[in-house]
Enzyme design. Structure first.
Site, PDB file in Angstrom:
ATOM      1  N   SER A 146      30.766 -74.736 -68.925  1.00  6.96           N
ATOM      2  CA  SER A 146      30.364 -75.574 -70.158  1.00  6.96           C
ATOM      3  C   SER A 146      29.554 -75.008 -71.301  1.00  6.96           C
ATOM      4  O   SER A 146      28.456 -74.301 -71.176  1.00  6.96           O
ATOM      5  CB  SER A 146      29.643 -76.871 -69.359  1.00  6.96           C
ATOM      6  OG  SER A 146      28.720 -77.428 -70.401  1.00  6.96           O
TER       7      SER A 146
HETATM    8  N1  LIG Z   1      25.997 -83.174 -76.603  1.00  7.06           N
HETATM    9  C1  LIG Z   1      26.027 -82.916 -75.059  1.00  7.06           C
HETATM   10  C2  LIG Z   1      27.324 -82.789 -74.582  1.00  7.06           C
HETATM   11  C3  LIG Z   1      27.090 -82.802 -73.054  1.00  7.06           C
HETATM   12  C4  LIG Z   1      28.377 -83.000 -72.258  1.00  7.06           C
HETATM   13  O1  LIG Z   1      29.437 -83.774 -72.879  1.00  7.06           O
HETATM   14  N2  LIG Z   1      28.832 -82.165 -71.310  1.00  7.06           N
HETATM   15  C5  LIG Z   1      29.954 -82.141 -70.553  1.00  7.06           C
HETATM   16  C6  LIG Z   1      30.198 -80.954 -69.931  1.00  7.06           C
HETATM   17  S1  LIG Z   1      30.400 -79.629 -71.191  1.00  7.06           S
HETATM   18  C7  LIG Z   1      29.688 -83.112 -69.276  1.00  7.06           C
HETATM   19  O2  LIG Z   1      28.640 -83.340 -68.804  1.00  7.06           O
HETATM   20  N3  LIG Z   1      30.573 -83.728 -68.999  1.00  7.06           N
HETATM   21  C8  LIG Z   1      30.494 -84.723 -67.833  1.00  7.06           C
HETATM   22  C9  LIG Z   1      30.520 -86.021 -68.013  1.00  7.06           C
HETATM   23  O3  LIG Z   1      30.477 -86.435 -69.358  1.00  7.06           O
HETATM   24  O4  LIG Z   1      30.791 -87.113 -67.136  1.00  7.06           O
HETATM   25  C10 LIG Z   1      25.075 -81.543 -74.940  1.00  7.06           C
HETATM   26  O5  LIG Z   1      25.015 -80.958 -76.091  1.00  7.06           O
HETATM   27  O6  LIG Z   1      24.475 -81.513 -73.867  1.00  7.06           O
END
Ligand SMILES: N[C@@H](CCC(=O)N[C@@H](CS)C(=O)NCC(=O)O)C(=O)O
Length: 218
Positions: free
Chosen positions: A11
């Site tokens: 990620s």
């Molecule tokens: N704007 C957030 C984005 C975080 C994000 O969307 N992370 C993704 C992985 S890249 C995630 O956790 N997805 C799992 C979900 O939304 O359930 C940051 O910068 O931390």
């Protein structure tokens, strides 16, 4: 006690936190999450972060998520100076603008493109995303016209945030050095930072994953 980071190396925002910790010389207790198995939706993790995103940081009972908030917090709490996140009002405003650019524009692609691959085992058609990714490169190219780093003469958390995002996009749509010379130079300089190793590991995983999940390679 070392802060705990819930993360996955693949990620990009998690890699921003790892790079920041490395540059600060801060040891983190890392808890790897498997998004493919939807571990972020487990009741225990939802109690920590109802928004179920990684990276999420727990520091002595204090919980914070969103990489942009986390890296600013880490520099404020563990940095010896304000080099990475200037307290000068105008310098900080520029850093914040770049951070919001990463959050609102660049992260959109990583989410739209990567989430289906990571969660749904889906394939992506690079052509569907190419035009908007190239527009992002063009903006980065302009931002880098006046300074070697994204928000000035030295590395800031804006670079640490954008490096994982842009290098991940570079895996999907390679950056043409002729078209984006400033951007290509910025990446070359980023690769020489000692903390870059924290980006490289996840980037390799991403490259492997995408190698058989992208249609219409460009
Ligand atoms: N704007 C957030 C984005 C975080 C994000 O969307 N992370 C993704 C992985 S890249 C995630 O956790 N997805 C799992 C979900 O939304 O359930 C940051 O910068 O931390």
């Amino acid at each position: 006690m070392a802060p705990t980071l819930y993360m996955s190396e693949i990620s990009p925002p998690c890699r921003a936190v790892l790079m920041t910790a490395r540059i600060l010389g801060l040891t983190l207790k890392v808890k790897k999450m498997d998004l493919g198995k939807q571990e972020q939706l487990s009741p225990n993790f939802l109690k920590i972060n109802p928004q179920h995103t990684i990276p999420t940081l727990c520091d002595n009972g204090f919980v914070i998520w969103d990489s942009h908030a986390i890296i600013a917090f880490l520099v404020g709490k563990y940095g010896n100076d304000d080099e990475l996140y200037s307290k000068d009002i105008m310098e900080r405003a520029l850093i914040d603008q770049r951070l919001h650019f990463d959050s609102s524009v660049v992260n959109n692609f990583t989410r739209t493109i990567l989430n289906p691959i990571l969660y749904d085992n889906a394939y992506i058609n690079v052509e569907d995303h190419k035009e908007s990714i190239l527009k992002t490169y063009a903006l980065m190219e302009k931002f880098l016209r006046s300074y070697p780093w994204i928000a000035g003469k030295r590395v800031t958390i804006a670079d640490l945030s954008l490096i994982p995002s842009i290098t991940s996009l570079n895996v999907i749509v390679p950056i043409d050095k002729e078209d984006y010379p400033n951007l290509a130079k910025w990446i070359e300089k980023a690769e020489t930072l000692p903390c870059y190793v924290e980006n490289q590991n996840g980037l390799n995983l991403l490259r492997d994953l995408l190698s058989n999940r992208c249609c219409c390679p460009c």
